[in-house]
Design an enzyme around this catalytic site. Sequence first.
Site, PDB file in Angstrom:
ATOM      1  N   LYS A  86      12.567  -6.985 -22.706  1.00 48.62           N
ATOM      2  CA  LYS A  86      13.138  -6.543 -21.427  1.00 48.62           C
ATOM      3  C   LYS A  86      14.639  -6.276 -21.575  1.00 48.62           C
ATOM      4  O   LYS A  86      15.163  -5.357 -20.939  1.00 48.62           O
ATOM      5  CB  LYS A  86      12.912  -7.606 -20.352  1.00 48.62           C
ATOM      6  CG  LYS A  86      11.472  -7.683 -19.846  1.00 48.62           C
ATOM      7  CD  LYS A  86      11.395  -8.656 -18.686  1.00 48.62           C
ATOM      8  CE  LYS A  86      10.003  -9.186 -18.433  1.00 48.62           C
ATOM      9  NZ  LYS A  86       9.051  -8.231 -17.939  1.00 48.62           N
ATOM     10  N   GLU A 134      19.055 -11.317 -13.516  1.00 42.05           N
ATOM     11  CA  GLU A 134      19.163 -10.208 -12.567  1.00 42.05           C
ATOM     12  C   GLU A 134      19.496 -10.766 -11.203  1.00 42.05           C
ATOM     13  O   GLU A 134      19.145 -11.908 -10.887  1.00 42.05           O
ATOM     14  CB  GLU A 134      17.820  -9.460 -12.462  1.00 42.05           C
ATOM     15  CG  GLU A 134      17.508  -8.608 -13.654  1.00 42.05           C
ATOM     16  CD  GLU A 134      16.134  -7.953 -13.569  1.00 42.05           C
ATOM     17  OE1 GLU A 134      15.421  -8.170 -12.568  1.00 42.05           O
ATOM     18  OE2 GLU A 134      15.790  -7.224 -14.507  1.00 42.05           O
ATOM     19  N   HIS A 177       1.978 -12.232  -9.030  1.00 44.10           N
ATOM     20  CA  HIS A 177       2.423 -11.080  -9.825  1.00 44.10           C
ATOM     21  C   HIS A 177       1.296 -10.178 -10.270  1.00 44.10           C
ATOM     22  O   HIS A 177       1.452  -9.378 -11.182  1.00 44.10           O
ATOM     23  CB  HIS A 177       3.256 -11.518 -11.034  1.00 44.10           C
ATOM     24  CG  HIS A 177       4.447 -12.313 -10.631  1.00 44.10           C
ATOM     25  ND1 HIS A 177       5.378 -11.849  -9.743  1.00 44.10           N
ATOM     26  CD2 HIS A 177       4.836 -13.560 -10.956  1.00 44.10           C
ATOM     27  CE1 HIS A 177       6.289 -12.776  -9.542  1.00 44.10           C
ATOM     28  NE2 HIS A 177       5.981 -13.826 -10.255  1.00 44.10           N
ATOM     29  N   ARG A 214       1.010   2.352 -21.444  1.00 44.55           N
ATOM     30  CA  ARG A 214      -0.454   2.512 -21.497  1.00 44.55           C
ATOM     31  C   ARG A 214      -0.928   3.100 -20.175  1.00 44.55           C
ATOM     32  O   ARG A 214      -0.119   3.314 -19.273  1.00 44.55           O
ATOM     33  CB  ARG A 214      -1.113   1.146 -21.686  1.00 44.55           C
ATOM     34  CG  ARG A 214      -0.618   0.181 -20.614  1.00 44.55           C
ATOM     35  CD  ARG A 214      -1.387  -1.092 -20.538  1.00 44.55           C
ATOM     36  NE  ARG A 214      -0.657  -2.117 -19.829  1.00 44.55           N
ATOM     37  CZ  ARG A 214      -0.586  -2.246 -18.514  1.00 44.55           C
ATOM     38  NH1 ARG A 214      -1.199  -1.389 -17.732  1.00 44.55           N
ATOM     39  NH2 ARG A 214       0.109  -3.223 -17.962  1.00 44.55           N
TER      40      ARG A 214
HETATM   41  P1  ADP Z   1       6.580  -9.720 -15.847  1.00 43.50           P
HETATM   42  O1  ADP Z   1       6.707  -8.744 -16.977  1.00 43.50           O
HETATM   43  O2  ADP Z   1       6.646 -11.155 -16.297  1.00 43.50           O
HETATM   44  O3  ADP Z   1       5.426  -9.433 -14.928  1.00 43.50           O
HETATM   45  P2  ADP Z   1       8.492  -8.303 -14.209  1.00 43.50           P
HETATM   46  O4  ADP Z   1       9.871  -8.050 -14.664  1.00 43.50           O
HETATM   47  O5  ADP Z   1       7.526  -7.159 -14.278  1.00 43.50           O
HETATM   48  O6  ADP Z   1       7.916  -9.552 -14.999  1.00 43.50           O
HETATM   49  O7  ADP Z   1       8.517  -8.865 -12.731  1.00 43.50           O
HETATM   50  C1  ADP Z   1       7.362  -9.354 -12.105  1.00 43.50           C
HETATM   51  C2  ADP Z   1       7.523  -9.372 -10.591  1.00 43.50           C
HETATM   52  O8  ADP Z   1       8.633 -10.199 -10.229  1.00 43.50           O
HETATM   53  C3  ADP Z   1       7.831  -8.022  -9.969  1.00 43.50           C
HETATM   54  O9  ADP Z   1       6.658  -7.296  -9.666  1.00 43.50           O
HETATM   55  C4  ADP Z   1       8.589  -8.414  -8.737  1.00 43.50           C
HETATM   56  O10 ADP Z   1       7.663  -8.790  -7.724  1.00 43.50           O
HETATM   57  C5  ADP Z   1       9.347  -9.653  -9.142  1.00 43.50           C
HETATM   58  N1  ADP Z   1      10.734  -9.337  -9.588  1.00 43.50           N
HETATM   59  C6  ADP Z   1      11.115  -8.926 -10.810  1.00 43.50           C
HETATM   60  N2  ADP Z   1      12.455  -8.746 -10.858  1.00 43.50           N
HETATM   61  C7  ADP Z   1      12.925  -9.078  -9.641  1.00 43.50           C
HETATM   62  C8  ADP Z   1      14.235  -9.121  -9.043  1.00 43.50           C
HETATM   63  N3  ADP Z   1      15.320  -8.809  -9.739  1.00 43.50           N
HETATM   64  N4  ADP Z   1      14.324  -9.500  -7.757  1.00 43.50           N
HETATM   65  C9  ADP Z   1      13.221  -9.835  -7.047  1.00 43.50           C
HETATM   66  N5  ADP Z   1      11.992  -9.834  -7.532  1.00 43.50           N
HETATM   67  C10 ADP Z   1      11.825  -9.451  -8.816  1.00 43.50           C
END
Ligand code: ADP
Length: 675
Positions: free
Chosen positions: A116, A200, A235, A296
């Site tokens: 990431k 973040e 999630h 994908r």
């Molecule tokens: P993973 O790869 O572990 O699933 P992600 O980065 O895709 O992690 O984030 C998963 C979920 O977490 C997102 O769909 C969102 O709901 C929440 N999320 C991610 N980043 C943030 C953020 N900066 N602020 C609020 N919610 C977030």
Amino acid sequence: MFNKILIANRGEIACRIIRTAKKLGILSVAVYSDADKNAMHVEAADEAVYIGPSPASESYLVAEKILAAAKITGAQAIHPGYGFLSENADFCKLCEQDNIAFIGPPAKSIAAMGSKSAAKTIMETANVPLVPGYHGDNQDPEELKRIADNMGYPILLKAAAGGGGRGMRPVYDEKQFLQSLTEAKRESLSSFGDDHMLMEKYLAKPRHVEVQVFCDKKGQGVYLFDRDCSVQRRHQKVIEEAPAPNLSDVLRKNMGEAAVRAAQVIDYVGAGTVEFLVEKNADGKEHFYFMEMNTRLQVEHPITEMITGQDLVEWQLRIAAGEDLPLQQDQLQVRGHAFESRIYAEDPKQNFCPSTGKLIHLQAPFEDINTRVDTGVRQGDMVSGFYDPMIAKLVTWDKDRTSALKRMYKALGDYQVVGVTTNIDLLKRIASSTAFRDADVDNNFIETHSDILFKDIENQSNADIALAAFYLILRRQQRRQMMSQLETHSPWQLVDNWRLNQPQVHRGSLTIDKVSYDIEAEQVSQNGVECYLLRFSDTEFTISGHLDGSTIWADIDGYRISASVVEQSDFLFTLIGRNTHLDFILDSPDMGDDQQDEAGKGCAAPMNGRILEVFVAPDQRVNKGDNLIIMEAMKMEHTITAPYTGVVESVLCNADELVDGGSELVVIRNTEDNS
Ligand code: ADP
């Protein structure tokens, strides 16, 4: 174009890919594990290769076995589907080395999005907006805390190697920071073997909006518009829609173009999804921020297919075979609106715990141009604990959002599944909620509306209870008629021994959701129609109708209704109709069938379940009807009573024990006959 491809996956996505291969005249090879010997994807493919034991780590995830299967069958390309090896850069490299086309991006594009932090650095260079935060190399806890303090709380700690929400922790104030960092690092290390963290700004009410992109080998890229996947549990997406509602055209276009830039900067090829968070800032305007790129085909690709009229698997195959993008950006347009509901074998009320078992009855809604069902299971198949317990993806389309959502609600009501617990009721509640209808969604939707989404049904519909009781009466009547037909061929014997004009009353009881209903059914004739007056819980219904196979047709106080009944065992039934799914237990044989009455006199478990209480011990005298055992099955309690007066010879079960349906629980010596 390829002549033969291998699908390194199972279930609905394998079936989906095979469908397009067939359409294009391409032969398909399936792979299967022990648990999938008789699976639908194996039957659908032209050839199938066994790749080992049921756990995915010993079959679907073993690159060497998949490659060996491709070689022996002469497959020229491998489609990885989603999950399993689909985002494994090493597997992609092995395919490249073996001269087998990987239907997806090159290994280096997968690897570029694997971290990431690294992905965010790359996206910065491509001018793709990021959530404000820190994704640098400095991992010193004190330094990270200083950066977080400057950013202002709340912040979100994320594992660079993360996925599935693991290694992620929101931090609401500086006092929590170091503790949360330690926890997130520990979780990340144990899950991914790496504890690199990024931070973040934690957005309060973001929406999950993603863009479908495609690139060909010449570096041309297009976007096939967006999808909103904000409704999530743990999630994981629950209902998706395309296009994302309530976005301005400018934002949509900017997001689409940013997604293509994101793909092109990593030399992407094939289908990919760029996920963004969208949130209104203090200025009242919506902003989007890059979250991650999935390299994908996504589970929810059908909704994009419905609004663009394109076959995305066909696009993948053409591009992997070296063809140009089938369409340019200006040739693509959005038509109407589509929803996808993920039908899962899981129990939303038990923290979405998977529900495994046999699909005793499975009937999907009728498919047409508005309704599509992507599935990998049939009636009679098992939902095993080895894989994702998804039963199907139910997709509806219409010219606008309101009409497409209405169709989704109706189609969910038509979905019939018996044998495992499903999330269909939750999906229906979401689809019919005011907030969802108004497209008032964000990533906290399920938590925000949990009071209405998970509320227990307080009172079973009395009409449904009446229908269940009526089914048992009709079934008994039907069996009696069959019996008399067998006994004698005289047509006079065909009628039931209940006589008209002479009221006959039956009494019996049913258990639904641990509540027992004592039912009295009086047979009467009204205006020449034979019907029953059903009385229970201070209500009375006049009911008439007939049984046609397993379908019951009834008139309840003038209201016409039909439903199917699935007999899960001699005692356990499920009544299913539009918006009805009722498990009921026949407690008293009086309402059942005479033969069953006899069978029911044993002391065997009527179905698989757990013993809750044992009331008797060897040598104890029991009277007919005394309680012997209480067991729980299908979340209902069932009391097993003494079928006759006698003496307990042995007790063959203990409290808390799991027992199989039909197994003997108590042996009683009958003393009635001797008296
Ligand atoms: P993973 O790869 O572990 O699933 P992600 O980065 O895709 O992690 O984030 C998963 C979920 O977490 C997102 O769909 C969102 O709901 C929440 N999320 C991610 N980043 C943030 C953020 N900066 N602020 C609020 N919610 C977030």
